[in-house]
Write a protein that holds these residues in place. Structure first.
Motif, PDB file in Angstrom:
ATOM      1  N   SER A  60       0.977  -1.855  -0.113  1.00 42.18           N
ATOM      2  CA  SER A  60      -0.361  -0.190   0.388  1.00 42.18           C
ATOM      3  C   SER A  60       0.805   1.120  -0.122  1.00 42.18           C
ATOM      4  CB  SER A  60      -1.565  -0.582   1.209  1.00 42.18           C
ATOM      5  OG  SER A  60      -1.626  -1.253   0.795  1.00 42.18           O
ATOM      6  N   ARG A  61       1.538   1.139   0.673  1.00 39.75           N
ATOM      7  CA  ARG A  61       2.756   2.652   1.052  1.00 39.75           C
ATOM      8  C   ARG A  61       3.497   2.815  -0.301  1.00 39.75           C
ATOM      9  NH1 ARG A  61       1.820   7.689   2.529  1.00 39.75           N
ATOM     10  NH2 ARG A  61       0.321   6.394   4.308  1.00 39.75           N
ATOM     11  N   THR A  62       4.639   1.551  -0.557  1.00 41.67           N
ATOM     12  CA  THR A  62       4.828   1.800  -1.473  1.00 41.67           C
ATOM     13  C   THR A  62       4.374   1.980  -3.136  1.00 41.67           C
ATOM     14  OG1 THR A  62       6.228  -0.442  -1.368  1.00 41.67           O
ATOM     15  CG2 THR A  62       6.139   0.710  -3.526  1.00 41.67           C
ATOM     16  N   VAL A  63       3.138   1.417  -2.817  1.00 41.29           N
ATOM     17  CA  VAL A  63       2.022   2.352  -4.354  1.00 41.29           C
ATOM     18  C   VAL A  63       1.720   3.455  -3.942  1.00 41.29           C
ATOM     19  CG1 VAL A  63      -0.593   2.211  -5.741  1.00 41.29           C
ATOM     20  CG2 VAL A  63       1.243  -0.467  -5.032  1.00 41.29           C
ATOM     21  N   GLY A  64       1.266   4.288  -2.694  1.00 39.71           N
ATOM     22  CA  GLY A  64       0.851   5.623  -2.312  1.00 39.71           C
ATOM     23  C   GLY A  64       2.224   6.563  -2.282  1.00 39.71           C
ATOM     24  N   ALA A  65       3.155   6.269  -2.338  1.00 46.96           N
ATOM     25  CA  ALA A  65       4.538   7.242  -2.497  1.00 46.96           C
ATOM     26  C   ALA A  65       4.825   7.096  -3.550  1.00 46.96           C
ATOM     27  CB  ALA A  65       5.236   6.179  -1.229  1.00 46.96           C
ATOM     28  N   ALA A  66       5.060   5.792  -4.013  1.00 49.93           N
ATOM     29  CA  ALA A  66       5.141   5.718  -5.500  1.00 49.93           C
ATOM     30  C   ALA A  66       4.438   6.549  -6.440  1.00 49.93           C
ATOM     31  CB  ALA A  66       5.095   4.221  -6.317  1.00 49.93           C
ATOM     32  N   PHE A  67       3.176   7.181  -6.206  1.00 55.82           N
ATOM     33  CA  PHE A  67       2.032   7.818  -6.543  1.00 55.82           C
ATOM     34  C   PHE A  67       2.524   8.890  -6.704  1.00 55.82           C
ATOM     35  CE2 PHE A  67      -1.618   4.813  -7.705  1.00 55.82           C
ATOM     36  CZ  PHE A  67      -1.873   5.001  -9.251  1.00 55.82           C
ATOM     37  N   ARG A  68       2.462   9.571  -5.293  1.00 58.27           N
ATOM     38  CA  ARG A  68       3.299  10.813  -4.555  1.00 58.27           C
ATOM     39  C   ARG A  68       4.401  11.247  -5.925  1.00 58.27           C
ATOM     40  NH1 ARG A  68       0.635   8.267  -0.618  1.00 58.27           N
ATOM     41  NH2 ARG A  68      -1.441  10.011   0.611  1.00 58.27           N
ATOM     42  N   LEU A  69       5.660  10.638  -5.242  1.00 55.04           N
ATOM     43  CA  LEU A  69       6.546  10.901  -5.965  1.00 55.04           C
ATOM     44  C   LEU A  69       6.841  10.997  -8.037  1.00 55.04           C
ATOM     45  CD1 LEU A  69       8.964   9.131  -3.818  1.00 55.04           C
ATOM     46  CD2 LEU A  69       8.936  11.715  -4.309  1.00 55.04           C
ATOM     47  N   PHE A  70       5.918   9.856  -8.490  1.00 49.41           N
ATOM     48  CA  PHE A  70       5.778  10.122  -9.816  1.00 49.41           C
ATOM     49  C   PHE A  70       5.393  11.223 -10.358  1.00 49.41           C
ATOM     50  CE2 PHE A  70       2.732  10.013 -12.975  1.00 49.41           C
ATOM     51  CZ  PHE A  70       3.181   8.981 -13.730  1.00 49.41           C
ATOM     52  N   LEU A  71       3.891  11.999  -9.283  1.00 52.73           N
ATOM     53  CA  LEU A  71       4.409  13.365  -9.830  1.00 52.73           C
ATOM     54  C   LEU A  71       4.803  14.217  -9.781  1.00 52.73           C
ATOM     55  CD1 LEU A  71       1.361  14.813 -10.201  1.00 52.73           C
ATOM     56  CD2 LEU A  71       0.833  15.480  -8.407  1.00 52.73           C
ATOM     57  N   VAL A  72       5.927  14.705  -8.646  1.00 47.27           N
ATOM     58  CA  VAL A  72       6.444  15.362  -8.386  1.00 47.27           C
ATOM     59  C   VAL A  72       7.800  15.123  -9.381  1.00 47.27           C
ATOM     60  CG1 VAL A  72       8.329  14.723  -7.133  1.00 47.27           C
ATOM     61  CG2 VAL A  72       7.662  17.536  -7.043  1.00 47.27           C
ATOM     62  N   ALA A  73       8.087  13.697 -10.301  1.00 44.76           N
ATOM     63  CA  ALA A  73       8.850  13.387 -10.879  1.00 44.76           C
ATOM     64  C   ALA A  73       8.845  14.308 -12.116  1.00 44.76           C
ATOM     65  CB  ALA A  73       9.619  12.516 -10.596  1.00 44.76           C
ATOM     66  N   LYS A  74       7.264  13.794 -11.731  1.00 42.90           N
ATOM     67  CA  LYS A  74       7.225  14.269 -13.975  1.00 42.90           C
ATOM     68  C   LYS A  74       7.069  15.910 -14.109  1.00 42.90           C
ATOM     69  CE  LYS A  74       4.606  12.503 -16.416  1.00 42.90           C
ATOM     70  NZ  LYS A  74       5.935  11.749 -17.576  1.00 42.90           N
ATOM     71  N   VAL A  75       6.540  16.670 -12.753  1.00 41.36           N
ATOM     72  CA  VAL A  75       6.551  18.633 -13.275  1.00 41.36           C
ATOM     73  C   VAL A  75       8.527  18.691 -13.108  1.00 41.36           C
ATOM     74  CG1 VAL A  75       6.058  20.188 -11.712  1.00 41.36           C
ATOM     75  CG2 VAL A  75       4.455  18.304 -11.788  1.00 41.36           C
ATOM     76  N   LEU A  76       9.277  18.168 -12.173  1.00 40.09           N
ATOM     77  CA  LEU A  76      10.480  18.279 -12.245  1.00 40.09           C
ATOM     78  C   LEU A  76      10.634  17.873 -13.777  1.00 40.09           C
ATOM     79  CD1 LEU A  76      12.083  17.379  -8.690  1.00 40.09           C
ATOM     80  CD2 LEU A  76      11.383  19.505  -9.940  1.00 40.09           C
ATOM     81  N   GLN A  77      11.228  16.807 -14.397  1.00 38.99           N
ATOM     82  CA  GLN A  77      10.315  16.754 -15.390  1.00 38.99           C
ATOM     83  C   GLN A  77      10.574  17.835 -16.460  1.00 38.99           C
ATOM     84  OE1 GLN A  77      12.876  13.658 -16.519  1.00 38.99           O
ATOM     85  NE2 GLN A  77      12.733  14.149 -18.811  1.00 38.99           N
ATOM     86  N   LEU A  78       9.596  18.420 -16.642  1.00 40.64           N
ATOM     87  CA  LEU A  78       8.764  19.502 -17.903  1.00 40.64           C
ATOM     88  C   LEU A  78       9.939  20.352 -17.210  1.00 40.64           C
ATOM     89  CD1 LEU A  78       6.480  20.265 -19.503  1.00 40.64           C
ATOM     90  CD2 LEU A  78       5.304  20.488 -17.582  1.00 40.64           C
TER      91      LEU A  78
END
Length: 485
Positions: free
Chosen positions: A126-144
């Protein structure tokens, strides 16, 4: 802001966090890493938990979802409040009475080793999926904003993102996070307020009263939905879902409870939880108001960005100004990392305590094993986030996160409810089977609900259904022995 300025801002930001880590991580012990020596001030924990509970997902997705879902999310938030009261006065007394480091040790004492391992694995997923979702979002913004300018692959962006978290948590753990989360929550809230002030000026809203009337008169501010029981936003469904999401994603989650267990005693932990729950209502109102004003600004200026792209796109426009853009970046980074750093620490804690049973290893090896586990969990997060990049396109991440939580946290809800509200013992060796079957049945019911339930559309309440199916399944494997018999 130029790419160079953005990079400089990030470097300065993390330099501050690493300085905090240096001073709070001088005692490099497992007790400090896991429980902060049970000496954290409750008011710091309460304030820091705001950032940890909201995360970068809330920072981006809640404002971006206002156009489509209005203020309906507040129905979920009101459910959160009552969920936090249950945590404060039902779950926390149990955890403090048993003096737990990992809350899943309760399942071992109550049912047996298989239940304990099942609960631990459910949390880790649960927490791996949740943390990954959260970090995925910020990583996408930093990528952009940064890394696309240098043709750096997304995978490298993710590795850098996780490495920065590891760098300031690997020594102090939860003791460091109590202080870094407080700072990061402050940055996040200031960022929202600064952006609202700019938007108010751009929309010619000169006073707080003007802002209030603008929000009140907008159709996007509709908050309560009582008209259609089949609607995913129907009030009762949203309220109950919010309450149970809180009970599971906070009360049955090692990440959030690990912070509460750093308080000196139960009374201070309860003060922390109640204070935090009240503040959170007003913070979510701020985010929804921000989303409404962002949407209005986008319509007024012909900006086509929507959903999770709305806030980042507007915040980085040249006409927004360097100050607003700077605070947006600070807020985004703070929101994302205040959630992700504690997730990395709690995953490390649960894996060490629950899975590899660190306390059974030689004393001289325990610190070394903990540090290796910290690196391993970091690697796992990188892999999961990169995988998400291939799956989720053009979605509002907050809703995907809640969908995932409904399936992964359901077995935890059922297990703890059965343990707390019954005195029945279980045939422990079969518990893992129930914990696998319940989410599968929940998923099948969800995808076929419109046909099976006369048009009824299941929303966040899939978590409640999943927990109930787990509870019913546990009844089938109960033993004749009673607790304490």
């Amino acid at each position: 802001m130029s790419t160079t300025q953005i990079i400089l801002l990030i470097v300065i930001y993390f330099a501050v966090l690493i300085c905090i880590s240096y001073f709070t991580g001088k005692e490099d012990s497992n007790d400090a890493f896991f429980k902060a020596n049970k000496s954290a001030p409750w008011y710091l924990v309460a304030f820091g938990m705001i950032g940890a509970s909201l995360s970068g997902v809330t920072f981006i997705s809640i404002p971006g979802a206002v156009e489509a879902k209005q203020f309906g999310y507040m129905q979920v938030v009101f459910g959160y409040f009552f969920g936090y009261l249950i945590i404060a006065y039902v779950l926390l007394p149990i955890y403090y009475k048993l003096n737990l480091t990992s809350i899943y040790t309760y399942l071992k004492d109550r049912f047996g080793n298989t239940s304990y391992k099942t609960g631990s694995v459910a949390f880790l997923i649960s927490r791996t999926v949740g943390a990954a979702f959260r970090l995925f979002l910020v990583a996408k913004v930093l990528q952009l904003l940064i890394f696309d300018q240098y043709d750096i692959p997304f995978t490298i962006t993710v590795i850098i993102t996780i490495a920065l978290i590891w760098l300031y948590t690997f020594k102090g753990g939860i003791k460091t996070i109590i202080f870094t989360d407080t700072l990061q929550t402050l940055f996040m809230l200031v960022s929202v307020v600064v952006t609202i002030v700019f938007l108010a000026s751009a929309l010619e809203l000169n006073t707080v009263q003007d802002i209030y009337h603008n929000i009140k008169e907008s159709p996007m501010s509709k908050t309560f939905f009582f008209e259609d029981v089949n609607d995913a936003q129907f009030f009762v469904k949203s309220f109950l879902a919010g309450m149970f999401i809180t009970i599971t994603m906070t009360g049955l989650d090692q990440d959030m409870m690990q912070k509460n267990l750093t308080c000196k005693n139960l009374k201070e932990a309860q003060k922390n939880m109640v204070t935090f729950s009240v503040i959170l209502i007003f913070v979510n109102i701020l985010f929804l108001a921000l989303g409404l004003m962002l949407t209005q600004y986008a319509d007024l200026n012909g900006i086509t960005a929507r959903k999770d792209d709305l806030f980042p796109t507007i915040a980085m426009l040249p006409e927004i100004g360097a100050v607003t853009s700077t605070f947006f970046l600070l807020g985004l980074i703070a929101a994302a990392y205040s959630s992700a750093d504690s997730a990395l620490t709690s995953l490390t804690t649960s894996f060490c305590i629950d899975i590899i049973e660190l306390d059974k290893k030689p004393i001289e090896a325990q610190k070394r094993v903990r540090k290796r586990t910290h690196v391993f969990i970091s690697f796992v997060l990188v892999v999961v986030i990169v995988l998400f990049d291939t799956i989720f396109k053009d979605v509002s991440v907050i809703w995907e996160l809640f969908k995932a939580a409904g399936y992964t946290y359901g077995p935890l809800l059922g297990l703890f409810a059965f343990g707390i509200f019954t005195k029945t013992q279980l045939k422990d060796k079969y518990v893992w089977i129930i914990a696998c079957i319940a989410p599968i049945l929940s998923y099948l019911l969800n995808v076929n609900s419109v046909d099976l339930l006369n048009g009824y559309q299941i929303g966040f309440e899939i978590l409640i259904i999943n927990g109930l199916l787990t509870f019913l399944g546990l009844i089938l494997i109960r033993s004749k022995q009673h607790q304490g018999a």
